[in-house]
Write a protein that holds these residues in place. Structure first.
Motif, short mmCIF file in Angstrom:
data_model
loop_
_atom_site.label_atom_id
_atom_site.label_comp_id
_atom_site.label_asym_id
_atom_site.label_seq_id
_atom_site.Cartn_x
_atom_site.Cartn_y
_atom_site.Cartn_z
N ARG A 136 -4.72 -1.27 3.71
CA ARG A 136 -3.02 -1.37 3.80
C ARG A 136 -2.67 -2.96 3.33
NH1 ARG A 136 -1.34 2.47 8.71
NH2 ARG A 136 -2.06 4.57 7.76
N TRP B 127 0.86 -1.15 -0.11
CA TRP B 127 0.09 0.04 0.15
C TRP B 127 1.02 1.17 0.08
CZ3 TRP B 127 0.46 3.46 4.11
CH2 TRP B 127 0.88 3.10 5.15
N SER B 128 2.04 1.11 0.46
CA SER B 128 2.97 2.44 0.60
C SER B 128 4.29 1.69 0.63
CB SER B 128 2.69 3.12 1.69
OG SER B 128 3.87 4.28 1.92
#
Length: 263
Positions: A219, A161-162
């Motif tokens: 996430r 997600w990041s």
């Protein structure tokens, strides 16, 4: 020529999730189901239930309360094999050969603890060593193979997600990604997930239980994989990630993957 449908799922306890495993089999009817993190000794595994559903061919490698993998098949399974890539007897791999000549390997790579430093976190070192042993095995592999399971590594920037937020988080650190890349190169493995869902398209397979609403912050990470030998790659005609399963009753934190091979 027929399509061979194979599902793979880290179920996070086969007995605790037996209801949704049954649902998956009813709705998708795969020819073969590979499970990881079954958390059951072989004698406690719900084998009879699967036999009643047609999965009469079974290869189990179980362990009480921890780990565990299983191959459940409507089709014959031959030449059962187990690799102790953890080098400590943990139940993390089982494999078999199918009538079509393809070798099917089912693996559950260790998570690796919380700190990405083997000097202070032995579990992280064990994870890297596990992948290294798989790499040495891959270098010598000479038969057409499909390997599936929970690899516990999200290799691409778009597999989390990041990327920035997770660079120092176990499962997406550069050292793990490098190790998985070497493993992939050792046999020219084809990543079916990204062959059919090209980057940077959404392709998450895991969401933490820690979030009260996994859909709200979304996430996700792509920790679960299906790789095949180059000669098998052209046989893969479909691949899906069953993301809606994360919303089923008492879900696993992972969702199933499905591949179809024209054999």
């Amino acid at each position: 020529m027929t399509n061979l449908k194979i599902a793979s799922w880290n179920v996070n306890s086969v007995r605790a999730r037996i209801g949704i495993v049954e649902r998956l089999l009813h709705e998708e009817a795969p020819d073969i189901l590979c499970l990881q993190e079954t958390k059951a000794e072989d004698k406690s595994f719900p084998s009879d239930l699967f036999r009643q559903m047609g999965y009469v061919h079974q290869k189990l490698t179980g362990q009480r309360m921890h780990h565990g993998v299983a191959i459940l098949s409507k089709l014959p399974l031959h030449d059962e094999g187990r690799h102790d890539w953890q080098d400590n007897g943990e139940a993390r791999h089982v494999g078999a050969r199918l009538d079509c000549g393809i070798r099917l390997e089912n693996v559950y790579v260790p998570a690796g603890g919380d700190i990405p430093d083997r000097t202070v976190n032995p579990k992280f070192g064990q994870k890297l060593d596990f992948i290294e042993r798989m790499t040495r095995w891959s270098e010598k592999l000479a038969e057409p193979t499909l390997i599936v399971g929970d690899f516990n590594v999200a290799p691409l920037q778009c597999d989390v997600w990041s990327h920035k937020a997770l660079l120092d988080v176990v499962s997406h650190t550069p050292i793990e990604v490098d190790a998985l890349t070497r493993l992939q190169q050792a046999h020219d493995w084809v990543d079916i997930g990204r062959a059919h869902i090209p980057a940077p398209a959404r392709n998450f397979t895991w969401w933490s239980y820690r979030s009260p609403d996994w859909t709200k912050n979304d996430r996700g990470r792509r920790l679960d994989h299906m790789w095949c030998s180059p000669e098998v790659a052209s046989l893969a005609v479909a691949h899906r990630v069953l993301e809606p399963c994360r919303n089923w009753e008492r879900p696993s934190d992972h969702v199933p993957l499905i591949v179809e091979l024209a054999v």
